[in-house]
Design a protein around this motif. Sequence first.
Motif, PDB file in Angstrom:
ATOM      1  N   UNK A   1      -8.722 -35.236  16.982  1.00 39.86           N
ATOM      2  CA  UNK A   1      -9.931 -36.021  17.240  1.00 39.86           C
ATOM      3  C   UNK A   1     -11.047 -35.496  16.321  1.00 39.86           C
ATOM      4  N   UNK A   2     -11.078 -35.895  15.066  1.00 46.07           N
ATOM      5  CA  UNK A   2     -12.067 -35.347  14.133  1.00 46.07           C
ATOM      6  C   UNK A   2     -13.511 -35.694  14.466  1.00 46.07           C
ATOM      7  N   UNK A   3     -13.737 -36.793  15.176  1.00 46.70           N
ATOM      8  CA  UNK A   3     -15.112 -37.162  15.523  1.00 46.70           C
ATOM      9  C   UNK A   3     -15.591 -36.450  16.784  1.00 46.70           C
ATOM     10  N   UNK A   4     -14.652 -35.886  17.555  1.00 49.52           N
ATOM     11  CA  UNK A   4     -14.993 -35.214  18.810  1.00 49.52           C
ATOM     12  C   UNK A   4     -15.264 -33.734  18.584  1.00 49.52           C
ATOM     13  N   UNK A   5     -14.401 -33.092  17.793  1.00 52.83           N
ATOM     14  CA  UNK A   5     -14.517 -31.645  17.562  1.00 52.83           C
ATOM     15  C   UNK A   5     -14.209 -31.323  16.095  1.00 52.83           C
ATOM     16  N   UNK A   6     -15.068 -31.731  15.186  1.00 49.43           N
ATOM     17  CA  UNK A   6     -14.783 -31.589  13.748  1.00 49.43           C
ATOM     18  C   UNK A   6     -14.559 -30.156  13.287  1.00 49.43           C
ATOM     19  N   UNK A   7     -15.340 -29.209  13.784  1.00 51.20           N
ATOM     20  CA  UNK A   7     -15.183 -27.813  13.356  1.00 51.20           C
ATOM     21  C   UNK A   7     -13.865 -27.225  13.865  1.00 51.20           C
ATOM     22  N   UNK A   8     -13.534 -27.553  15.107  1.00 52.44           N
ATOM     23  CA  UNK A   8     -12.274 -27.082  15.679  1.00 52.44           C
ATOM     24  C   UNK A   8     -11.091 -27.676  14.932  1.00 52.44           C
TER      25      UNK A   8
ATOM     26  N   UNK B   1     -11.225 -16.046  12.469  1.00 50.60           N
ATOM     27  CA  UNK B   1     -12.457 -16.828  12.604  1.00 50.60           C
ATOM     28  C   UNK B   1     -12.558 -17.425  14.005  1.00 50.60           C
ATOM     29  N   UNK B   2     -13.778 -17.612  14.459  1.00 52.55           N
ATOM     30  CA  UNK B   2     -14.014 -18.308  15.724  1.00 52.55           C
ATOM     31  C   UNK B   2     -14.811 -19.579  15.449  1.00 52.55           C
ATOM     32  N   UNK B   3     -14.728 -20.509  16.378  1.00 49.87           N
ATOM     33  CA  UNK B   3     -15.447 -21.773  16.228  1.00 49.87           C
ATOM     34  C   UNK B   3     -16.369 -21.979  17.426  1.00 49.87           C
ATOM     35  N   UNK B   4     -17.451 -22.680  17.182  1.00 54.87           N
ATOM     36  CA  UNK B   4     -18.406 -22.953  18.254  1.00 54.87           C
ATOM     37  C   UNK B   4     -17.763 -23.864  19.291  1.00 54.87           C
ATOM     38  N   UNK B   5     -18.199 -23.757  20.522  1.00 55.36           N
ATOM     39  CA  UNK B   5     -17.646 -24.579  21.589  1.00 55.36           C
ATOM     40  C   UNK B   5     -18.098 -26.025  21.472  1.00 55.36           C
ATOM     41  N   UNK B   6     -17.191 -26.901  21.078  1.00 59.82           N
ATOM     42  CA  UNK B   6     -17.523 -28.328  20.924  1.00 59.82           C
ATOM     43  C   UNK B   6     -17.111 -29.054  22.213  1.00 59.82           C
ATOM     44  N   UNK B   7     -17.941 -28.916  23.228  1.00 58.36           N
ATOM     45  CA  UNK B   7     -17.632 -29.466  24.542  1.00 58.36           C
ATOM     46  C   UNK B   7     -18.108 -30.913  24.644  1.00 58.36           C
TER      47      UNK B   7
ATOM     48  N   UNK C   1     -13.025 -26.884  24.668  1.00 53.85           N
ATOM     49  CA  UNK C   1     -13.112 -27.878  23.595  1.00 53.85           C
ATOM     50  C   UNK C   1     -11.799 -28.644  23.437  1.00 53.85           C
ATOM     51  N   UNK C   2     -11.858 -29.949  23.604  1.00 49.51           N
ATOM     52  CA  UNK C   2     -10.717 -30.834  23.374  1.00 49.51           C
ATOM     53  C   UNK C   2     -10.760 -31.290  21.921  1.00 49.51           C
ATOM     54  N   UNK C   3      -9.604 -31.192  21.238  1.00 46.24           N
ATOM     55  CA  UNK C   3      -9.621 -31.534  19.808  1.00 46.24           C
ATOM     56  C   UNK C   3      -8.472 -32.441  19.373  1.00 46.24           C
ATOM     57  N   UNK C   4      -7.612 -32.873  20.306  1.00 49.21           N
ATOM     58  CA  UNK C   4      -6.515 -33.761  19.928  1.00 49.21           C
ATOM     59  C   UNK C   4      -5.624 -34.069  21.112  1.00 49.21           C
ATOM     60  N   UNK C   5      -4.503 -34.713  20.840  1.00 52.79           N
ATOM     61  CA  UNK C   5      -3.551 -35.006  21.911  1.00 52.79           C
ATOM     62  C   UNK C   5      -2.146 -35.164  21.340  1.00 52.79           C
ATOM     63  N   UNK C   6      -1.163 -34.981  22.211  1.00 52.09           N
ATOM     64  CA  UNK C   6       0.240 -35.139  21.836  1.00 52.09           C
ATOM     65  C   UNK C   6       0.527 -36.624  21.604  1.00 52.09           C
ATOM     66  N   UNK C   7       1.199 -36.915  20.495  1.00 53.76           N
ATOM     67  CA  UNK C   7       1.560 -38.299  20.172  1.00 53.76           C
ATOM     68  C   UNK C   7       3.053 -38.551  20.344  1.00 53.76           C
ATOM     69  N   UNK C   8       3.869 -37.509  20.222  1.00 51.69           N
ATOM     70  CA  UNK C   8       5.302 -37.604  20.470  1.00 51.69           C
ATOM     71  C   UNK C   8       5.781 -36.255  21.010  1.00 51.69           C
ATOM     72  N   UNK C   9       6.806 -36.302  21.872  1.00 48.96           N
ATOM     73  CA  UNK C   9       7.393 -35.059  22.344  1.00 48.96           C
ATOM     74  C   UNK C   9       7.129 -34.731  23.796  1.00 48.96           C
ATOM     75  N   UNK C  10       6.742 -35.721  24.589  1.00 50.67           N
ATOM     76  CA  UNK C  10       6.516 -35.433  26.008  1.00 50.67           C
ATOM     77  C   UNK C  10       7.805 -34.955  26.678  1.00 50.67           C
ATOM     78  N   UNK C  11       8.958 -35.447  26.178  1.00 58.14           N
ATOM     79  CA  UNK C  11      10.230 -35.005  26.736  1.00 58.14           C
ATOM     80  C   UNK C  11      10.475 -33.514  26.450  1.00 58.14           C
TER      81      UNK C  11
END
Length: 224
Positions: free
Chosen positions: A48-55, A105-111, A151-161
Motif C-alpha cells: 500500500x504505497x499511498x498508506x505507508x510510503x516510508x515503510x 534502519x527504523x521507520x516512523x510509525x505510519x498509523x 503500521x499497515x503496509x500491504x496485504x496477502x494477494x495469494x497463498x492463504x492456503x
Amino acid sequence: MWIQGFSFWIKGFSLLALISVISALEPELGSTRVVFQTKYGDIEFGFYPTVAPKTVDHIYKLVRLGGYNTNHFFRVDKGFVAQVADVTNGRSAPMNEEQRREAVKTVVGEFTEVKHVRGILSMGRYDDPDSASSSFSILLGDAPHLDGKYAIFGKVTKGDETLTKLEQLPTRKEGIFVMPMERITILSSYYYETENCEEDRSILKRRLAASAIEVERQRMKCFP
C-alpha cells in the motif's frame, strides 16, 4: 404492491451504495508483488504505497537486497498472526554490509485507519511508535485492538492456503508468544511487477527454488 417493490428497490440501492463506499475506503495496491517461498508453499503480497510510503520503501529495499532470504516465521498464533523475525537476528545465513545497513534502519510509525483483518501486513515494533525495523506480521484473523497502533503496509494477494498450513503446525507457548515447534524458513524471496511479467515470474521462481537448495547446502557446510 408498487410501494413494496419501491421499498425493496430503495433498500437494494442503499446496500449497493454502502458496498461502493466500503470498496472506496480499501487502499489501492501498488503493482509490485513479493513472494516468500517456504516448504509449505508460497506467500505472495502487495504493498500500500499511498498508506505507508516510508515503510513500503524500507521493506521493499530489504526484499530487493535479499534480506529476508533464510529468515523465518518465529511466531504462528492461529487466528491472530504469523510474524516474520527481524532479519538482523532471524536469518540463518550471514548478512553482507549493504543488507546490514538497511536492516538496522527504523521507520516512523505510519498509523492509519486501515483495519487489521486476515491477510493484512502489519509492522512489528517496540513501545516506541517509531521503532519498526524489519519484523512484520501477517494477520491470520481480525484484530481490531491493533488498529491505529501498528503500521499497515500491504496485504496477502495469494497463498492463504499456505497460511492455513502454518496455522496447523504444532506450537509452544513462550511468554506472550505462540511459536512453531519447527523453524519455518523463508527459503528465498523474489519480486515482480503485475504488468506483463508472468513468464519472467515463472522462470525466476524455478531458479530461486533451485538456488535455495544450494544456499542451504553451503550454509550447512560453512555455518553448522
